[in-house]
Enzyme design. Structure first.
Site, PDB file in Angstrom:
ATOM      1  N   SER A 149       0.835  -1.203   0.000  1.00  0.00           N
ATOM      2  CA  SER A 149       0.000   0.000   0.000  1.00  0.00           C
ATOM      3  C   SER A 149       0.870   1.254   0.000  1.00  0.00           C
ATOM      4  CB  SER A 149      -0.957  -0.027   1.187  1.00  0.00           C
ATOM      5  OG  SER A 149      -1.933   0.978   1.062  1.00  0.00           O
ATOM      6  N   ASP A 314      -3.675   6.520  -3.313  1.00  0.00           N
ATOM      7  CA  ASP A 314      -2.397   6.074  -2.777  1.00  0.00           C
ATOM      8  C   ASP A 314      -1.764   5.132  -3.807  1.00  0.00           C
ATOM      9  OD1 ASP A 314      -4.058   3.873  -2.424  1.00  0.00           O
ATOM     10  OD2 ASP A 314      -3.269   3.361  -0.461  1.00  0.00           O
ATOM     11  N   ASP A 316      -1.348   1.967  -4.371  1.00  0.00           N
ATOM     12  CA  ASP A 316      -2.045   0.785  -4.902  1.00  0.00           C
ATOM     13  C   ASP A 316      -3.498   1.082  -5.235  1.00  0.00           C
ATOM     14  OD1 ASP A 316      -2.582   0.953  -2.102  1.00  0.00           O
ATOM     15  OD2 ASP A 316      -3.275  -1.119  -2.105  1.00  0.00           O
ATOM     16  N   ARG A 319      -7.058   3.701  -1.739  1.00  0.00           N
ATOM     17  CA  ARG A 319      -7.489   4.859  -0.970  1.00  0.00           C
ATOM     18  C   ARG A 319      -7.691   6.072  -1.884  1.00  0.00           C
ATOM     19  NH1 ARG A 319      -4.630   1.919   2.855  1.00  0.00           N
ATOM     20  NH2 ARG A 319      -5.494   2.018   4.967  1.00  0.00           N
ATOM     21  N   THR A 383     -12.519  -1.778  13.341  1.00  0.00           N
ATOM     22  CA  THR A 383     -11.636  -1.088  12.415  1.00  0.00           C
ATOM     23  C   THR A 383     -11.057  -2.055  11.386  1.00  0.00           C
ATOM     24  OG1 THR A 383     -11.031   0.425  14.202  1.00  0.00           O
ATOM     25  CG2 THR A 383      -9.617   0.404  12.268  1.00  0.00           C
ATOM     26  N   GLU A 405     -14.048   3.975   6.001  1.00  0.00           N
ATOM     27  CA  GLU A 405     -13.296   4.183   7.229  1.00  0.00           C
ATOM     28  C   GLU A 405     -12.527   5.488   7.089  1.00  0.00           C
ATOM     29  OE1 GLU A 405     -10.752   0.848   7.793  1.00  0.00           O
ATOM     30  OE2 GLU A 405      -9.610   1.172   5.960  1.00  0.00           O
ATOM     31  N   LYS A 422     -11.571  -1.459  -0.077  1.00  0.00           N
ATOM     32  CA  LYS A 422     -11.486  -0.058  -0.479  1.00  0.00           C
ATOM     33  C   LYS A 422     -11.264   0.014  -1.987  1.00  0.00           C
ATOM     34  CE  LYS A 422      -7.927   0.362   2.237  1.00  0.00           C
ATOM     35  NZ  LYS A 422      -7.968  -0.872   3.018  1.00  0.00           N
TER      36      LYS A 422
END
Length: 579
Positions: A149, A314, A316, A319, A383, A405, A422
């Site tokens: 990530s 981001d 990968d 996000r 989470t 999130e 995500k």
């Protein structure tokens, strides 16, 4: 050098097929780094496989990411699925642009093809949403995404989806896979010859299905996210000027394709020329994460003059981050604010009282108010997106249309979440469509957010942490909150703030409103205090001597008042803790 260390070195040199990591071991021997060698070459210090898979530095040794560790991991996962899911014979694999991502993916593909599994393999650079989506679409027993990530460039990771769904694994799969890896450490001859299985012979036998952006199968993802586009016709003419950044990752190609799916004209979109090109060193950036404010500030500083909105992924592309120029000043949106924008837009553009919206327990509770106003269902989870997607998939009688999130992770749906993780690719396009709609009305994204606050209350957040000297001190920070006795006596007042409800997520669990928490409890501390104007969750980091707190304040007055309430609570909370 003692004889035990020499045995460890000899063993590593015997099993490691990579001349680069062998050379690094030789260099450490020459530099007499015996203590470090004793640690990294000891199999008992193996990199632990968890619900997030593996993540660590690319370097020699069992506690790092390298060909030996990946060979043993792939064999362990193979043996686990063979034992527990013997009827399922397919896996999906994808990877990002990090160092060794392609090699680690090749190894995994070769291991499974050698065992007679059908492998859907994205040999090209791919975003994380591909691994999640296609693992589920192709009905794979599991999926693998090789990525770390937004970790530093020297790291890599190995994320696993399953079992039989495109959602990150949850317990007990993680611990059972770890056990299987530990029982699969003897690297097989076929594993060393992994490249032999990535050939035309195995394509002809239909065990090796090589995929890329030109593959007809890849279009299925874009056909699926098209349902998220509500204003196709007006999208053809943008009423604002966006600029996109992939943060030196793999997002640019799929995002451009998704933009076309939403009927955006790419000629009307600016692109950050440097950070849209995949770079395993991330342009020298140590923390290539748009959630880190300094990265978004840099983008704002170098944006083209006519840019009004910055959309970013981001590395990968799972996000999504957002900034907007208001009166020549940049507003960088908080993850919770972006979540509120997405959710309101989704609820305004979908119908049905069977809809479900979800967020994690440390994310904004504004979704709960939205659910009440729109008469839809709301679910709160632990989470981590694995829990959001798991709960969404388990609600088979409801239509999960949005989940998020606060760590800038979002995914949208219509009849169900389209991706079980995500998805920064589709999120980018949904936000562009939202922006185009509000700008066509003479408004801004910021103005739309203020309308949301006027409807549901003005929300502000104050998230931070407290670093201490040891893990023991972490435990001591919780004492002022519930005392030292075995039976916990929870604090009832935090400064001027009266505590109306307490939720304790550590086993056996406690909730002053419901008796027992509705969420799964665990062995870790996590307390949530509910006051009239404030909600605060307090939990340890888990990886370092640090505790994190997530404060959310609500005001009926305005943003400034909400922010002040959050700051006031933070001051009283830290005072109570002696910090």
């Amino acid at each position: 050098m003692n004889s035990e260390l020499q045995k460890l070195i000899d063993n590593w040199m015997r099993i490691d097929p990579d001349p680069k990591t062998k050379q690094k071991v030789n260099e450490m021997v020459a530099n007499k780094e015996y203590e470090k060698l004793s640690k990294i070459l000891n199999p008992q210090n193996r990199l632990e496989f968890g619900t997030a898979g593996l993540r660590g530095e690319v370097a020699p040794g069992f506690c790092c990411m390298n060909q030996v560790v990946i060979m043993q991991t792939a064999q362990g996962i193979l043996n686990y699925v063979k034992e527990h899911f013997p009827q399922d014979k397919a896996i999906c694999i994808a990877h990002d642009a990090r160092h060794y991502s392609d090699v680690f993916s090749d190894i995994t593909a070769g291991v499974f093809i050698a065992a007679g599994y059908k492998v859907y393999y994205f040999k090209q650079l791919s975003p994380t949403p591909y691994a999640a989506f296609f693992s589920e679409h192709f009905k794979c027993v599991c999926g693998v995404m090789v990525t770390a990530s937004h970790n530093p460039s020297q790291d890599n990771g190995y994320k696993v989806y399953g079992m039989n769904r495109g959602v990150q694994i949850v317990p007990p799969h993680d611990s059972l896979i770890q056990k299987s890896i530990e029982q699969s450490t003897e690297i097989l001859p076929t594993t060393y010859k992994f490249a032999d299985y990535l050939t035309q012979q195995y394509k002809d036998s239909q065990l090796f299905v090589e995929l890329n952006e030109e593959s007809p199968e890849t279009q299925i993802y874009y056909d699926s996210i098209k349902v998220l586009s509500r204003t196709q016709t007006s999208n053809a003419q943008l009423k604002f000027k966006p600029e996109y950044s992939a943060m030196w990752g793999v997002g640019c190609v799929p995002v451009k394709r998704a933009m076309k799916t939403f009927n955006f004209n790419l000629d009307q979109v600016n692109f950050f020329a440097d950070s849209t090109i995949p770079d395993p060193n991330f342009g020298g950036e140590k923390r290539p994460n748009p959630e880190e404010r300094h990265n978004m500030v840099k983008l704002c500083d170098k944006a083209q003059k006519d840019t009004q909105v910055i959309v970013a992924n981001d590395p990968d592309a799972d996000r999504f981050a957002l900034a907007e120029k208001i009166n020549n000043e940049w507003v960088i949106y908080h993850g919770n604010e972006i979540g509120a924008l997405f959710c309101e837009w989704t609820l305004q553009n979908t119908k049905g009282d069977d809809r479900l919206i979800l967020c994690s327990t440390v994310s904004s509770q504004i979704l709960k108010e939205m659910a009440k106003k729109h008469n839809v269902h709301f679910a709160e989870t632990l989470t981590g997106f694995k829990w959001l997607a798991t709960v969404a998939r388990e609600h088979t009688d409801k239509r999960a249309v949005f989940a998020f999130e606060e760590a800038i992770g979002y995914t949208c749906g219509d009849n169900q979440l389209i991706v079980g993780d995500k998805d920064g690719v589709s999120a980018c396009c949904v936000m562009m469509e939202l922006a185009n709609f509000v700008y066509s009305q003479g408004k801004t994204i910021y103005a739309y957010l203020q309308e949301i606050y006027a409807k549901y209350g003005f929300h502000a957040w104050q998230n931070s942490g407290i670093t201490v000297g040891s893990m023991k001190e972490v435990g001591e920070l919780f004492v002022p909150l519930f005392g030292k006795e075995e039976k916990r006596n929870y604090v009832q007042q935090i400064g001027r703030f009266k505590v109306n409800r307490v939720r304790d997520m550590k086993e056996p669990g406690y909730d002053s409103e419901f008796g027992q928490p509705k969420l799964p409890v665990s062995g870790s501390e996590m307390l949530t205090f509910y006051c009239d104007e404030v909600t605060c969750t307090f939990r340890p980091s888990g990886t370092e001597p640090k505790v994190k707190y997530y404060i959310e304040a609500v005001s009926k007055k305005d943003n400034q008042d909400a922010k002040q309430i959050a700051l006031d609570f933070e001051k009283e909370f830290r005072k109570l803790l002696g910090k």
